[in-house]
Design a protein around this motif. Structure first.
Motif, PDB file in Angstrom:
ATOM      1  N   ARG A 190     -10.454   3.488  25.782  1.00 20.25           N
ATOM      2  CA  ARG A 190     -10.637   4.283  26.999  1.00 20.25           C
ATOM      3  C   ARG A 190     -11.125   5.715  26.774  1.00 20.25           C
ATOM      4  NH1 ARG A 190      -5.520   1.962  29.144  1.00 20.25           N
ATOM      5  NH2 ARG A 190      -4.690   4.047  29.276  1.00 20.25           N
ATOM      6  N   SER A 191     -11.166   6.192  25.533  1.00 20.77           N
ATOM      7  CA  SER A 191     -11.773   7.494  25.270  1.00 20.77           C
ATOM      8  C   SER A 191     -13.280   7.304  25.129  1.00 20.77           C
ATOM      9  CB  SER A 191     -11.232   8.118  23.980  1.00 20.77           C
ATOM     10  OG  SER A 191      -9.980   8.714  24.199  1.00 20.77           O
ATOM     11  N   ARG A 192     -14.058   8.207  25.733  1.00 23.12           N
ATOM     12  CA  ARG A 192     -15.511   8.101  25.666  1.00 23.12           C
ATOM     13  C   ARG A 192     -16.036   9.189  24.724  1.00 23.12           C
ATOM     14  NH1 ARG A 192     -19.887   9.703  29.406  1.00 23.12           N
ATOM     15  NH2 ARG A 192     -18.303  10.719  30.660  1.00 23.12           N
ATOM     16  N   PHE A 193     -16.896   8.772  23.794  1.00 24.94           N
ATOM     17  CA  PHE A 193     -17.486   9.674  22.798  1.00 24.94           C
ATOM     18  C   PHE A 193     -18.988   9.748  23.053  1.00 24.94           C
ATOM     19  CE2 PHE A 193     -13.589   8.044  21.077  1.00 24.94           C
ATOM     20  CZ  PHE A 193     -13.031   9.092  20.364  1.00 24.94           C
ATOM     21  N   VAL A 194     -19.475  10.951  23.367  1.00 26.75           N
ATOM     22  CA  VAL A 194     -20.898  11.163  23.633  1.00 26.75           C
ATOM     23  C   VAL A 194     -21.459  11.984  22.470  1.00 26.75           C
ATOM     24  CG1 VAL A 194     -22.599  12.141  25.209  1.00 26.75           C
ATOM     25  CG2 VAL A 194     -20.467  11.168  26.112  1.00 26.75           C
ATOM     26  N   THR A 195     -22.437  11.422  21.768  1.00 25.72           N
ATOM     27  CA  THR A 195     -22.963  12.066  20.565  1.00 25.72           C
ATOM     28  C   THR A 195     -24.344  12.654  20.806  1.00 25.72           C
ATOM     29  OG1 THR A 195     -21.731  10.497  19.222  1.00 25.72           O
ATOM     30  CG2 THR A 195     -23.465  11.731  18.119  1.00 25.72           C
ATOM     31  N   THR A 196     -24.517  13.886  20.373  1.00 28.53           N
ATOM     32  CA  THR A 196     -25.807  14.569  20.416  1.00 28.53           C
ATOM     33  C   THR A 196     -26.195  14.914  18.983  1.00 28.53           C
ATOM     34  OG1 THR A 196     -25.260  15.544  22.560  1.00 28.53           O
ATOM     35  CG2 THR A 196     -27.060  16.569  21.313  1.00 28.53           C
ATOM     36  N   ILE A 197     -27.400  14.497  18.584  1.00 26.70           N
ATOM     37  CA  ILE A 197     -27.941  14.831  17.266  1.00 26.70           C
ATOM     38  C   ILE A 197     -29.214  15.640  17.518  1.00 26.70           C
ATOM     39  CG2 ILE A 197     -28.878  13.936  15.096  1.00 26.70           C
ATOM     40  CD1 ILE A 197     -26.099  12.992  15.376  1.00 26.70           C
ATOM     41  N   LYS A 247      -3.623   7.808  22.627  1.00 24.16           N
ATOM     42  CA  LYS A 247      -3.855   8.451  21.337  1.00 24.16           C
ATOM     43  C   LYS A 247      -4.376   7.417  20.344  1.00 24.16           C
ATOM     44  CE  LYS A 247      -0.673  12.269  21.901  1.00 24.16           C
ATOM     45  NZ  LYS A 247       0.414  13.057  21.309  1.00 24.16           N
ATOM     46  N   LEU A 248      -5.358   7.828  19.524  1.00 21.12           N
ATOM     47  CA  LEU A 248      -5.986   6.895  18.589  1.00 21.12           C
ATOM     48  C   LEU A 248      -5.387   6.967  17.190  1.00 21.12           C
ATOM     49  CD1 LEU A 248      -9.745   7.373  19.578  1.00 21.12           C
ATOM     50  CD2 LEU A 248      -8.105   5.697  20.436  1.00 21.12           C
ATOM     51  N   GLY A 249      -4.610   8.002  16.903  1.00 12.44           N
ATOM     52  CA  GLY A 249      -4.083   8.180  15.551  1.00 12.44           C
ATOM     53  C   GLY A 249      -5.167   8.731  14.634  1.00 12.44           C
ATOM     54  N   ALA A 250      -4.756   9.236  13.484  1.00 13.18           N
ATOM     55  CA  ALA A 250      -5.700   9.882  12.569  1.00 13.18           C
ATOM     56  C   ALA A 250      -6.797   8.918  12.121  1.00 13.18           C
ATOM     57  CB  ALA A 250      -4.960  10.444  11.360  1.00 13.18           C
ATOM     58  N   ARG A 309     -12.497   7.012  12.355  1.00 14.58           N
ATOM     59  CA  ARG A 309     -13.452   5.923  12.589  1.00 14.58           C
ATOM     60  C   ARG A 309     -14.315   6.195  13.813  1.00 14.58           C
ATOM     61  NH1 ARG A 309      -9.098   3.109  10.864  1.00 14.58           N
ATOM     62  NH2 ARG A 309      -8.320   2.692  12.961  1.00 14.58           N
ATOM     63  N   ALA A 310     -13.715   6.671  14.891  1.00 12.25           N
ATOM     64  CA  ALA A 310     -14.458   6.899  16.135  1.00 12.25           C
ATOM     65  C   ALA A 310     -15.519   7.988  15.953  1.00 12.25           C
ATOM     66  CB  ALA A 310     -13.500   7.277  17.264  1.00 12.25           C
ATOM     67  N   TYR A 311     -15.140   9.111  15.358  1.00 14.35           N
ATOM     68  CA  TYR A 311     -16.099  10.212  15.202  1.00 14.35           C
ATOM     69  C   TYR A 311     -17.208   9.866  14.204  1.00 14.35           C
ATOM     70  CZ  TYR A 311     -13.600  13.427  18.218  1.00 14.35           C
ATOM     71  OH  TYR A 311     -13.039  14.034  19.323  1.00 14.35           O
ATOM     72  N   SER A 312     -16.841   9.250  13.080  1.00 12.71           N
ATOM     73  CA  SER A 312     -17.883   8.913  12.095  1.00 12.71           C
ATOM     74  C   SER A 312     -18.791   7.809  12.624  1.00 12.71           C
ATOM     75  CB  SER A 312     -17.257   8.527  10.751  1.00 12.71           C
ATOM     76  OG  SER A 312     -16.417   7.402  10.889  1.00 12.71           O
TER      77      SER A 312
END
Length: 200
Positions: A5-12, A91-94, A99-102
């Protein structure tokens, strides 16, 4: 990308230096003003020797550093990555955050066009209009096989073709051009500059 349910929007974005990267980060913060986190990683410098990252409120080491490692593993420089997270209430934990950010950065890079930055030297070839079509074909074929680029021809009294050529290939261009035109045309060598070339 959505993870629990967390949304990650990436800009490069490509950047020229740290100040340019910080402008990109500020722009992303304005665009996604309602996101809870804007984690960043940037690598700059010809040798990729300047690197920074930020977890922006996420637990230390769970966002910026994993993002930076993705950029480094791909041998990239002059680039900034910003991942804006909209918290979904779980919460996703460490390990989950790492994993989500990478993965967010990795998947965005998979869709991006990688640009190779090289120093090329300007070479002008001027031909009469009657020979322009044949010379154009010869030069375009030469460029494809020698790591060079080709600007649009300039039409005036004669036709001027501008190529950007690796310095060590200029002699080869001159000899190939002389062979293709029975010595009628020569190349005028100008100054070098750094050129961005989209990688194949």
């Amino acid at each position: 990308m959505v993870v629990t349910r967390s949304r990650f929007v990436t800009t490069i974005a490509p950047v020229t230096d740290v100040a340019d990267a910080e402008r990109v980060v500020a722009d992303v913060r304005r665009r996604y003003w309602d996101a809870r986190h804007h984690c960043t990683a940037m690598v700059t410098g010809v040798l990729g020797d300047q690197a920074r990252s930020s977890d922006d409120g996420e637990p230390s080491g769970t966002a910026g550093v994993p993002m930076l490692e993705v950029l480094r593993r791909r041998d990239l420089t002059d680039v900034v990555a910003v991942v804006s997270r909209y918290f979904g209430g779980v919460k996703l934990g460490a390990g989950g955050l790492v994993r989500a950010y990478s993965t967010s950065v990795s998947e965005a890079l998979d869709r991006a066009a990688v640009v190779r930055r090289v120093e090329l030297t300007r070479v002008d070839v001027t031909a009469p209009h009657a020979d322009a079509g044949r010379v154009d074909n010869v030069l375009r074929d030469w460029v494809r096989h020698h790591g060079a680029t080709f600007d649009d021809p300039h039409y005036g009294v004669a036709v001027t073709f501008t190529l950007w050529v690796p310095e060590d290939a200029i002699g080869r261009l001159r000899s190939d051009l002389a062979a293709a035109t029975a010595g009628a045309l020569d190349a005028v060598v100008g100054a070098p500059r750094v050129v961005d070339v989209v990688a194949d």
